[in-house]
Design an enzyme around this catalytic site. Structure first.
Site, PDB file in Angstrom:
ATOM      1  N   SER A 103       0.778  -1.296  -0.075  1.00  0.00           N
ATOM      2  CA  SER A 103       0.023  -0.005   0.090  1.00  0.00           C
ATOM      3  C   SER A 103       0.986   0.994   0.154  1.00  0.00           C
ATOM      4  O   SER A 103       2.036   1.090   0.411  1.00  0.00           O
ATOM      5  CB  SER A 103      -0.856   0.025   1.183  1.00  0.00           C
ATOM      6  OG  SER A 103      -1.395   1.418   1.319  1.00  0.00           O
ATOM      7  N   TYR A 116      -1.993  -0.625  10.399  1.00  0.00           N
ATOM      8  CA  TYR A 116      -1.886  -1.187   8.840  1.00  0.00           C
ATOM      9  C   TYR A 116      -0.662  -0.737   8.249  1.00  0.00           C
ATOM     10  O   TYR A 116       0.051  -1.288   7.575  1.00  0.00           O
ATOM     11  CB  TYR A 116      -3.011  -0.316   8.104  1.00  0.00           C
ATOM     12  CG  TYR A 116      -3.332  -0.707   6.801  1.00  0.00           C
ATOM     13  CD1 TYR A 116      -3.904  -1.761   6.479  1.00  0.00           C
ATOM     14  CD2 TYR A 116      -2.905   0.134   5.777  1.00  0.00           C
ATOM     15  CE1 TYR A 116      -3.735  -2.158   4.975  1.00  0.00           C
ATOM     16  CE2 TYR A 116      -3.374  -0.273   4.438  1.00  0.00           C
ATOM     17  CZ  TYR A 116      -3.847  -1.471   3.975  1.00  0.00           C
ATOM     18  OH  TYR A 116      -3.789  -1.804   2.606  1.00  0.00           O
ATOM     19  N   SER A 117      -0.151   0.717   8.716  1.00  0.00           N
ATOM     20  CA  SER A 117       1.044   1.298   8.060  1.00  0.00           C
ATOM     21  C   SER A 117       2.206   0.492   8.804  1.00  0.00           C
ATOM     22  O   SER A 117       3.216   0.146   7.903  1.00  0.00           O
ATOM     23  CB  SER A 117       0.927   2.710   8.372  1.00  0.00           C
ATOM     24  OG  SER A 117       2.297   3.337   7.895  1.00  0.00           O
ATOM     25  N   SER A 119       2.570  -2.548   9.383  1.00  0.00           N
ATOM     26  CA  SER A 119       2.654  -3.995   8.855  1.00  0.00           C
ATOM     27  C   SER A 119       3.024  -3.679   7.109  1.00  0.00           C
ATOM     28  O   SER A 119       3.780  -4.550   6.698  1.00  0.00           O
ATOM     29  CB  SER A 119       1.351  -4.761   8.589  1.00  0.00           C
ATOM     30  OG  SER A 119      -0.046  -4.101   8.242  1.00  0.00           O
ATOM     31  N   LYS A 120       2.407  -2.715   6.430  1.00  0.00           N
ATOM     32  CA  LYS A 120       2.926  -2.565   5.147  1.00  0.00           C
ATOM     33  C   LYS A 120       4.311  -2.074   4.978  1.00  0.00           C
ATOM     34  O   LYS A 120       4.874  -2.456   4.022  1.00  0.00           O
ATOM     35  CB  LYS A 120       1.803  -1.617   4.322  1.00  0.00           C
ATOM     36  CG  LYS A 120       0.209  -2.132   4.509  1.00  0.00           C
ATOM     37  CD  LYS A 120       0.304  -3.376   3.555  1.00  0.00           C
ATOM     38  CE  LYS A 120      -1.150  -3.818   3.407  1.00  0.00           C
ATOM     39  NZ  LYS A 120      -1.374  -4.854   2.722  1.00  0.00           N
ATOM     40  N   ILE A 149      -7.892   3.226  -4.187  1.00  0.00           N
ATOM     41  CA  ILE A 149      -8.453   2.420  -5.269  1.00  0.00           C
ATOM     42  C   ILE A 149     -10.057   2.460  -5.025  1.00  0.00           C
ATOM     43  O   ILE A 149     -10.448   2.232  -3.885  1.00  0.00           O
ATOM     44  CB  ILE A 149      -8.025   0.902  -5.261  1.00  0.00           C
ATOM     45  CG1 ILE A 149      -6.384   1.194  -5.435  1.00  0.00           C
ATOM     46  CG2 ILE A 149      -8.610   0.281  -6.535  1.00  0.00           C
ATOM     47  CD1 ILE A 149      -5.903   2.003  -6.829  1.00  0.00           C
ATOM     48  N   GLN A 199      11.571  -4.896  -5.904  1.00  0.00           N
ATOM     49  CA  GLN A 199      11.051  -3.497  -6.009  1.00  0.00           C
ATOM     50  C   GLN A 199       9.411  -3.375  -5.458  1.00  0.00           C
ATOM     51  O   GLN A 199       8.735  -4.273  -5.300  1.00  0.00           O
ATOM     52  CB  GLN A 199      10.728  -3.405  -7.534  1.00  0.00           C
ATOM     53  CG  GLN A 199      12.127  -3.462  -8.358  1.00  0.00           C
ATOM     54  CD  GLN A 199      13.450  -2.386  -7.660  1.00  0.00           C
ATOM     55  OE1 GLN A 199      13.080  -1.287  -7.406  1.00  0.00           O
ATOM     56  NE2 GLN A 199      14.096  -3.229  -7.169  1.00  0.00           N
TER      57      GLN A 199
END
Length: 214
Positions: A103, A116-117, A119-120, A149, A199
């Site tokens: 994300s 969330y941040s 973990s991402k 999205i 990447q």
């Protein structure tokens, strides 16, 4: 299965791939024994692993419980690692591909997005390390980081006014579609990708270029 996961599955199926969709009904990502049990069942050998699972608790840190933070990390990070560990032997035989859905919150953040941040951000680091370690067996590992999205989850977490504000901050002046993301995931997971690994490909209509300030 979410909107992005469905679009990815459809894109691979349209290209003639045999697609095996695994969701919450198949196993709990926080339960290694359940993951073990699934991999012990007969299944087609995995040549492309697309990991699009994700959990989010949109709350401020002060309102989060320790168990919510741990649960989000277990589902978004530890579950991915458990699946990859079991899939590596099959992927190595196929010289396959791993694509994980991260994300823009894997390099940005926002109020109320701590688990969330966190973990991402971790997923992006994992992708880089796995890319180095699996290159020797011909497995390419990449992340795709969608911005805003147009999915049911986006609509559920943001009211109409917020959606309008976000859209005005995106240089392309629209939310992305699940198909926009699926095209990039498909390329990275396909035989056409022969040299891209480690990447994080951002699919956000230019939102993150100036941090959404436009």
């Amino acid at each position: 299965r979410g909107d992005i996961g469905s679009a990815v599955a459809e894109r691979f199926a349209t290209a003639g791939h045999e697609v095996l969709v695994v969701g919450r009904a198949d196993f709990d990502l926080t339960d290694p024994l359940a993951i073990d049990a699934w991999f012990e069942r007969p299944h087609p050998r995995i040549g492309v692993l697309v990991h699009s699972a994700g959990q989010n608790y949109p709350k401020r840190f002060a309102d989060l419980t320790d168990s919510e933070i741990r649960e989000c990390f277990a589902a978004n990070v530890e579950g991915f690692l458990q699946v990859v560990r079991r899939a590596i032997p099959e992927l190595a035989v196929e010289q396959g591909r791993i694509v994980v859905l991260s994300s823009i919150f894997g390099f940005l953040s926002r109020i109320g997005r701590l688990p969330y941040s966190m973990s991402k951000h971790a997923l992006v680091g994992i992708v880089k390390t796995l890319a180095l370690e699996l290159a020797e067996v011909g497995v390419l590992v990449n992340a795709v980081s969608p911005g805003y999205i147009d999915t049911k989850l986006t609509r559920a977490n943001n009211d109409a006014a917020t959606i309008a504000r976000l859209t005005s901050a995106i240089p392309m002046r629209r939310l992305g579609t699940p198909q926009d993301v699926a095209e990039i995931v498909y390329f990275l997971g396909s035989a056409n990708n022969r040299y891209i690994t480690g990447q994080d490909v951002v699919v956000d209509g230019g939102f993150s270029i100036d941090g959404g300030r436009s």
